[in-house]
Design an enzyme around this catalytic site. Structure first.
Site, PDB file in Angstrom:
ATOM      1  N   ASP A  67     -17.626 -12.225  -1.696  1.00 19.90           N
ATOM      2  CA  ASP A  67     -17.128 -12.819  -2.943  1.00 19.90           C
ATOM      3  C   ASP A  67     -17.729 -14.225  -3.108  1.00 19.90           C
ATOM      4  OD1 ASP A  67     -15.504 -13.003  -5.223  1.00 19.90           O
ATOM      5  OD2 ASP A  67     -13.810 -13.821  -4.101  1.00 19.90           O
TER       6      ASP A  67
ATOM      7  N   HIS B  20     -13.016 -12.000 -12.884  1.00 17.83           N
ATOM      8  CA  HIS B  20     -12.445 -12.753 -11.752  1.00 17.83           C
ATOM      9  C   HIS B  20     -11.112 -13.348 -12.198  1.00 17.83           C
ATOM     10  CE1 HIS B  20     -15.855 -13.105  -8.778  1.00 17.83           C
ATOM     11  NE2 HIS B  20     -16.417 -12.442  -9.770  1.00 17.83           N
ATOM     12  N   GLY B  21     -10.404 -13.941 -11.254  1.00 16.99           N
ATOM     13  CA  GLY B  21      -9.152 -14.624 -11.606  1.00 16.99           C
ATOM     14  C   GLY B  21      -8.089 -13.672 -12.114  1.00 16.99           C
TER      15      GLY B  21
HETATM   16  P1  13P Z   1      -7.275 -14.952  -8.251  1.00 19.75           P
HETATM   17  O1  13P Z   1      -7.107 -15.703  -6.969  1.00 19.75           O
HETATM   18  O2  13P Z   1      -6.941 -15.785  -9.417  1.00 19.75           O
HETATM   19  O3  13P Z   1      -6.571 -13.666  -8.231  1.00 19.75           O
HETATM   20  O4  13P Z   1      -8.840 -14.648  -8.382  1.00 19.75           O
HETATM   21  C1  13P Z   1      -9.487 -13.837  -7.448  1.00 19.75           C
HETATM   22  C2  13P Z   1     -10.954 -13.833  -7.641  1.00 19.75           C
HETATM   23  O5  13P Z   1     -11.456 -13.940  -8.732  1.00 19.75           O
HETATM   24  C3  13P Z   1     -11.811 -13.641  -6.458  1.00 19.75           C
HETATM   25  O6  13P Z   1     -13.143 -13.910  -6.728  1.00 19.75           O
END
Ligand code: 13P
Length: 287
Positions: free
Chosen positions: A84, A207-208
């Site tokens: 990641d 993401h996120g």
């Molecule tokens: P969150 O921590 O906001 O769930 O995002 C995870 C992410 O995008 C990992 O790259």
């Protein structure tokens, strides 16, 4: 079985659902996520940030652990082990360590440098049978030391990176790592639609994933998002369940101090949230 993420995400685009990437931190996390994927016949992506890789003593340890767990737990659903937000050096380390997928995050470089480095890594990843994700426009907030301003990706730049042969693309559309602030403007669906129109069926990555309302998740999937990353939400669930166990004094009763007992409520809580996300993303029964 350990596979690259290419096929599972192509199928997700065709079937209009998304596969969850759940970040791992240790054995408990990995075990909970793998068990949930198997129990629900869902493909899954295990995300490893460079910080988490270091915490687990290195990418080689992570790859060996995941491969052994897939075998020992009889996991037959498709599992991708994915770096990641990788640096250029981190990508090479994961290729060598036996990961099945990498993300090169060159979003902080000028676009020409992002293009050059992504291009080189696409050739190598594909020669070694790995899938590769690239990023344009940064994800806001902070994750394991990776800080982003949260710019909306320029659709033309997305097209440039997509044309390099990446297998899936993270395009910033106002998404943020960690909890969303009260005054968050929401996802920029216009930008997403413009990018989608230029890149066709290439799977998009959101993401996120923590804290994005369900209707926005569903709309993003309908516009071509086929991979959604979740990290913080598993951490919050783990923390909450662990806090309850200790506050109830359970660690003081009998052998409640045994780490296998102490960590069990958190591990169960991760299974619960991962299943919930798989239901929302539509990946259940798609293995
Ligand atoms: P969150 O921590 O906001 O769930 O995002 C995870 C992410 O995008 C990992 O790259």
């Amino acid at each position: 079985m350990l596979v690259s993420a290419t096929e599972m995400l192509k199928k997700a685009v065709d079937g209009k659902y998304a596969v969850g990437q759940f970040n791992i931190n240790n054995l408990e996390w990995t075990k909970s996520i793998l068990a949930t994927a198997q129990e629900n016949s869902s493909p899954v992506i295990l995300g490893v940030s460079e910080g988490a890789g270091k915490y687990m003593t290195g990418f080689k340890t992570v790859a060996a652990m995941v491969k052994a767990m897939i075998e020992e737990m009889n996991i037959t659903v498709p599992v991708a082990l994915h770096l990641d937000h990788g640096t250029y050096e981190g990508c090479y380390k994961c290729i060598k360590a036996g990961f099945s997928s990498i993300m090169f995050d060159g979003s902080h470089f000028p676009i020409d440098e992002n293009v050059a480095k992504t291009k080189e890594l696409v050739t190598i990843a594909h020669a070694m049978g790995l899938s590769i994700e690239a990023e344009v426009g940064s994800i806001g907030g902070e994750e394991d030391g990776v800080v982003g301003a949260g710019e909306i990706a320029d659709p033309e730049e997305c097209k440039k990176i997509a044309d390099l042969g990446v297998d899936f693309l993270a395009a910033g559309i106002g998404n943020i790592h960690g909890k969303y602030p009260e005054n968050w403007a929401g996802l920029d669906f216009d930008a997403l639609a413009k990018t989608k129109a230029l890149i066709g069926d290439l799977p998009l990555v959101l993401h996120g994933g923590t804290g994005i309302p369900s209707d926005m998740i569903q709309k993003a999937i309908s516009l071509g998002v086929a991979k959604i990353n979740v990290n913080t939400e598993c951490q919050l669930y783990f923390q909450e369940a662990t806090r309850k166990y200790i506050e109830a004094g359970k660690d003081l009763q009998g052998k409640g101090y045994d780490p296998r007992k102490l960590l069990a409520p958190g591990a169960e809580a991760i299974k619960e949230i991962v299943k919930e996300k798989m239901e929302l993303f539509g990946s259940i029964g798609k293995a």
